[in-house]
Design an enzyme around this catalytic site. Structure first.
Site, mmCIF file in Angstrom:
data_model
loop_
_atom_site.group_PDB
_atom_site.id
_atom_site.type_symbol
_atom_site.label_atom_id
_atom_site.label_comp_id
_atom_site.label_asym_id
_atom_site.label_seq_id
_atom_site.Cartn_x
_atom_site.Cartn_y
_atom_site.Cartn_z
ATOM 1 N N SER A 100 0.838 -1.199 0.000
ATOM 2 C CA SER A 100 0.000 0.000 0.000
ATOM 3 C C SER A 100 0.875 1.253 0.000
ATOM 4 O O SER A 100 1.795 1.372 0.809
ATOM 5 C CB SER A 100 -0.891 -0.003 1.244
ATOM 6 N N GLY A 101 0.611 2.162 -0.943
ATOM 7 C CA GLY A 101 1.389 3.408 -1.013
ATOM 8 C C GLY A 101 2.576 3.339 -1.944
ATOM 9 O O GLY A 101 3.382 4.254 -2.017
ATOM 10 N N THR A 105 -1.875 2.061 -8.221
ATOM 11 C CA THR A 105 -3.024 2.649 -8.924
ATOM 12 C C THR A 105 -2.565 3.715 -9.907
ATOM 13 O O THR A 105 -3.082 3.816 -11.020
ATOM 14 C CB THR A 105 -4.028 3.223 -7.901
ATOM 15 N N ASN A 151 -1.122 5.480 3.479
ATOM 16 C CA ASN A 151 -1.376 6.048 2.160
ATOM 17 C C ASN A 151 -2.659 6.877 2.201
ATOM 18 O O ASN A 151 -3.686 6.399 2.647
ATOM 19 C CB ASN A 151 -1.526 4.867 1.178
ATOM 20 N N SER A 154 -5.450 5.134 -0.483
ATOM 21 C CA SER A 154 -5.210 3.691 -0.566
ATOM 22 C C SER A 154 -6.420 2.980 -1.175
ATOM 23 O O SER A 154 -7.553 3.185 -0.743
ATOM 24 C CB SER A 154 -4.945 3.149 0.843
ATOM 25 N N SER A 155 -6.170 2.144 -2.187
ATOM 26 C CA SER A 155 -7.253 1.337 -2.779
ATOM 27 C C SER A 155 -7.606 0.233 -1.801
ATOM 28 O O SER A 155 -6.764 -0.603 -1.487
ATOM 29 C CB SER A 155 -6.801 0.700 -4.099
ATOM 30 N N GLY A 406 -1.260 -4.934 -2.226
ATOM 31 C CA GLY A 406 0.023 -5.615 -2.043
ATOM 32 C C GLY A 406 0.044 -6.354 -0.716
ATOM 33 O O GLY A 406 -0.891 -6.281 0.088
ATOM 34 N N GLU A 408 0.524 -7.328 2.979
ATOM 35 C CA GLU A 408 0.300 -6.471 4.158
ATOM 36 C C GLU A 408 0.704 -7.174 5.441
ATOM 37 O O GLU A 408 0.358 -8.330 5.670
ATOM 38 C CB GLU A 408 -1.186 -6.068 4.270
#
Length: 901
Positions: A100-101, A105, A151, A154-155, A406, A408
């Protein structure tokens, strides 16, 4: 620090270990090079700032170019996928992974942008499809993204976007598949985190009158689902609403930068509301007011408060207006809604059902389930609606872009993290398998012996999670079937029944790892050990959207609300014996479908890296980057790619790139690419092609490709090529300058005929003389170069010896030089200048009508200078050159006078 060779491709590093990889990535990143190749795989390091890398100019640069021709870039991957689709007629996939981050995206948006720009005709259908894809991002980000500790955008869902093309390569359709939206975020968020963006966009951006109509006119922090309250999700035990500890990882007092971030996000959310409204219209969704009604309903559900009356739940009087507003938005009666929230229908025997009142904790649980369920179903409904407008079932080829969460590892890891990490295990499996498979196939097709390479095979870890009947998912589903099934029993089964799998860390070894051993289990993933807290697994895996809640929506007077219960669910409700499928089961099915789609495509990979945890621009944290390099398997990737040979290329492209270094091949070659390649290697290492092959030859020729073992050979080829390019460039420049000068002097010679004809007597020979300009070659003298540097002159238009007549009418030998700016009177031996007369200060030029070389240059009175008089043999050329220079400077015609007075 150690010296790091700046290479575009990590495969070409002289030595390879984890430290060298990280050092190289950091050195490139610090220099603003955020993209790096590992063979065909792209590494992308998030710069957290706009580096201006995605303009229409960049798109133009990468269009039609092969990856090796330009620096690494996300556009190079997009171009490679699109070219392969058109030329080879094969489906393509671009798999983007990273934590994440790390910029997943952003890269996926850039790929869509690039393919939209370079593909297809400008037909209405093609333009419509491109527009839908770009606009759908706006909608999905607003409803599916949130601020997390890691993030700001974040998605919180995964997506696979497939662009469908016809056989000409025009995008004619598409489909979006979404995965595992993090619905639990709707009802509670961690410290320093926020709910989904859309709630803030709605409250900040919607006009007050519309908010009043929906009953959401309160302050943001008055909404329970938005202000960090932790709702205890289990229906068992008492439910408390308690303010989350704001200590968290970022400290209990928000810094100024935190407040600034809030202000920035508020202004962004106002703009986001308008953007989403616009995007919904663009993609053809007309039910915008209904969408805002459902979104508002989710917020309002969090405002309901319950009281305990005789051990049963009732809705407090203060909440009655909220209840009415929810019922209105859902298109149901207040009584229907109240019944669904306060009672449960229990079926026993054949078709017999009884209504059981709920306790407060159970009613709260039902409200939360309705809020999460509504939001998740609305998200699915919007994706389906977008697909309806663009999906074609009859198409040629597909490019799929996978942008999925991703790996985690959090302080507390739950069911969602196991789902996310399971997908990443599967993606790692496909990455290793397809990379190795592609490598082996390439060697085999070229007739080169494959040199095996050790790699981390994670098949056992995947089996630990998804194998049936004994895997984590299977045990979880089994526990959910039991009426009294709970988290503790599930954890115990995992620890006892799966202990033989090497990827489940046993209780005794677990203490060595940061874990929550008492009520969880630890899995050794390819990216490291992760301890999962078993709390909440059972609830999260069950379909908490009960039959009663589905019945509530099916009784709505609004058709769209009814559509939130898909037809297959409605049919399943008719069969009491059919148990709803679990979250893990549904997710596993989705992942299986995704893997099937990916295996059917030619894959391209983008591995994203987050350089620091604080989102600072162009700042690298070595330990964080090292950790990601390790769990992205980049070192293995480099080793697999270098298995034997660090470099390989088709013979034609090899010759095209390096032909300059062999005089036998450049500038003309009529033989085979194989023979040309041998001449190039001979230029690099004389005698190398005639030496007998050893057990580990430095190079090999396949059927269509050349394989080079050592990176230093490739570096040497590049250096020789650079030198030759410089040499060739100089030769071209000399030829071009000579051509440009010849053209210029031919033009002014032709012009001079018009100026002098019938006005001045001329010797027969002078008419045929060629104009050459710098007769004394003064541009090559240091003195003239330093004069030009001082005054800013750019070029020598004319130079020759002359006899100057001074103010005392004495004749002096001089050199005359005319530049683009001035006339210089120079010493004929040392070329030091005696006088500089600016061309813009000239008033006119006078000549006699006779065949002499006398030239008088008249100076304008305001320049306060005296006229320049000289006898110059090449007076025709001098006058024509002056005429041109004067016109260029002043955009006026210089007066020329012919007179014997």
């Amino acid at each position: 620090g150690r010296m790091v060779r700046q290479v575009d491709d990590l495969v070409l590093l002289e030595s390879v270990d984890q430290t060298v990889l990280v050092d190289t990535l950091q050195a490139r990143f610090s220099a603003g090079h955020i993209y790096t190749f590992i063979g065909p795989v792209l590494i992308s390091v998030n710069p957290y700032r706009d580096l201006g890398l995605y303009s229409s100019g960049h798109i133009k640069d990468y269009r039609g170019r092969y990856p090796y021709e330009l620096p690494p870039h996300v556009f190079a991957i997009a171009e490679d996928a699109y070219r392969s689709l058109v030329q080879e007629g094969e489906d393509q996939s671009i798999i983007i992974s990273g934590e994440s981050g790390s910029g997943k995206t952003e890269n996926s948006k850039r790929i869509m942008e690039y393919i939209s720009a370079v593909s297809g005709s400008s037909s209405d259908r093609v333009n419509f499809v491109k527009k839908i894809f770009l606009e759908s991002n706006t909608i999905l980000e607003a409803f599916g993204n949130a601020r997390t500790v890691r993030n700001d955008n974040s998605s919180r869902f995964g997506k696979y976007m497939e662009m469908q093309f016809n056989f000409r390569g025009d995008p004619i359709g598409g489909r979006i598949t979404n995965y595992l939206l993090e619905k639990s975020r709707v009802i509670s968020q961690g410290s320093e985190e926020r709910n989904f963006h859309i709630f803030y966009a709605l409250l900040n951006g919607m006009p007050d009158a519309d908010k009043a109509r929906l009953g959401i006119q309160g302050r943001i922090d008055s909404f329970r689902y938005l202000n960090g309250f932790a709702a205890i999700e289990s229906p068992r035990g008492s439910l408390r609403q308690e303010r989350r500890d704001t200590g968290g990882t970022l400290g209990s007092v928000r810094s100024d930068s935190g407040a600034d971030r809030d202000r920035k996000m508020t202004s962004e959310s106002i703009a986001q509301f308008d953007a989403v409204n616009q995007a919904l219209k663009q993609v053809g969704i007309e039910e915008i007011n209904w969408i805002w009604g459902i979104t508002a309903t989710v917020l309002l559900l969090g405002q309901l408060q319950f009281a305990n009356v005789k051990d049963n739940a009732t809705i407090v009087d203060d909440s009655q207006p909220v209840l009415e507003k929810i019922a209105e938005c859902l298109g149901v009666s207040k009584d229907q809604l109240q019944k669904a929230l306060l009672f449960r229908n229990m079926t026993s025997g054949v078709r017999e059902s009884t209504t059981v009142p709920l306790k407060v904790s159970e009613a709260e649980y039902t409200v939360n389930a309705l809020a999460k369920g509504l939001y998740g179903r609305l998200f699915d409904w919007m994706v389906a609606k977008i697909n309806q407008s663009i999906e074609l079932f009859d198409h040629g080829f597909v490019i799929g872009v996978l942008d999925i969460y991703g790996f985690e590892i959090f302080e507390v890891n739950s069911f969602e993290q196991l789902c996310i990490n399971y997908v990443n295990e599967k993606l790692h499996q496909i990455f290793i398998e397809l990379t190795l498979k592609t490598e082996q196939e390439e060697y085999a097709s070229e007739g080169i012996a494959w040199e095996s390479v050790d790699y981390f095979n994670n098949i056992k870890c995947v089996e630990l999670i998804d194998k049936r009947p004994l895997g984590i998912w299977a045990l979880l589903d089994e526990e959910c079937v039991f009426p009294n099934g709970d988290d503790a029993n599930f954890v115990e089964k995992v620890q006892n029944k799966l202990k033989t799998n090497p990827h489940l860390i046993s209780q005794s070894a677990k203490d060595k790892v940061k874990s929550r051993a008492a009520h969880g289990f630890t899995v050794q993933h390819y990216a490291g050990s992760v301890s999962y807290d078993g709390k909440g697994f059972i609830d999260k895996n069950k379909d908490t959207f009960s039959r009663d809640l589905k019945q509530l929506l099916l009784g709505s007077s609004i058709p769209n609300t009814i559509d939130l219960v898909p037809k297959n669910e409605e049919d399943a409700m008719k069969d009491d014996r059919k148990r709803p499928t679990s979250t893990a089961f549904n997710f596993n099915q989705q992942v299986t479908q995704l893997m099937k789609a990916l295996y059917a495509c030619q894959p391209h990979y983008i591995r994203c890296i987050k350089p620091n945890a604080k989102k600072l621009g162009l700042t690298a944290d070595t330990s964080l980057m090292t950790e990601q390099v390790r769990y992205l398997g980049l070192l293995e990737n480099v080793k697999v790619r270098r298995a034997g040979y660090a470099y390989r290329e088709t013979l034609e492209r090899f010759v095209r790139r390096y032909k300059l270094i062999s005089p036998k091949v450049f500038p003309k070659w009529k033989g085979t690419a194989m023979d040309a390649s041998k001449h190039i290697l001979e230029a690099l290492r004389p005698g190398v092609t005639s030496q007998p092959q050893t057990a580990t030859p430095p190079f090999q020729f396949g059927k269509t490709k050349i394989f080079i073992r050592h990176p230093d050979w490739v570096h040497a080829l590049e250096e020789m090529r650079e030198r030759e390019i410089e040499s060739v460039a100089k030769r071209i420049q000399v030829c071009w300058r000579a051509y440009a000068a010849r053209k210029y002097y031919l033009e002014i010679r032709s012009e001079s005929l018009g100026i002098f004809q019938g006005k001045k007597e001329r010797r027969k020979l002078s008419i045929k003389l060629k104009f050459q300009g710098d007769y004394l070659r003064l541009i090559e003298t240091p003195t003239v170069r330093s004069i030009f540097a001082k005054y800013g002159d750019k070029k020598v238009l004319f130079s020759s010896l002359a006899q100057k007549i001074n103010t005392s009418l004495k004749v002096q030998n001089r050199a005359v030089l005319i530049s683009d700016l001035a006339i210089y009177n120079l010493d004929p031996k040392k070329f030091t200048f005696k006088r500089r007369l600016e061309i813009k200060d000239i008033r006119a030029v006078s000549l006699s009508t006779l065949s002499d070389g006398l030239v008088v240059i008249h100076v304008a009175p305001e320049a306060k200078g005296y006229d320049y008089i000289a006898i110059i043999e090449k007076k025709t050329e001098v006058v024509t050159v002056l005429l041109h220079a004067y016109q260029a400077l002043k955009n006026q015609v210089l007066p020329i006078q012919f007179s014997d007075k």
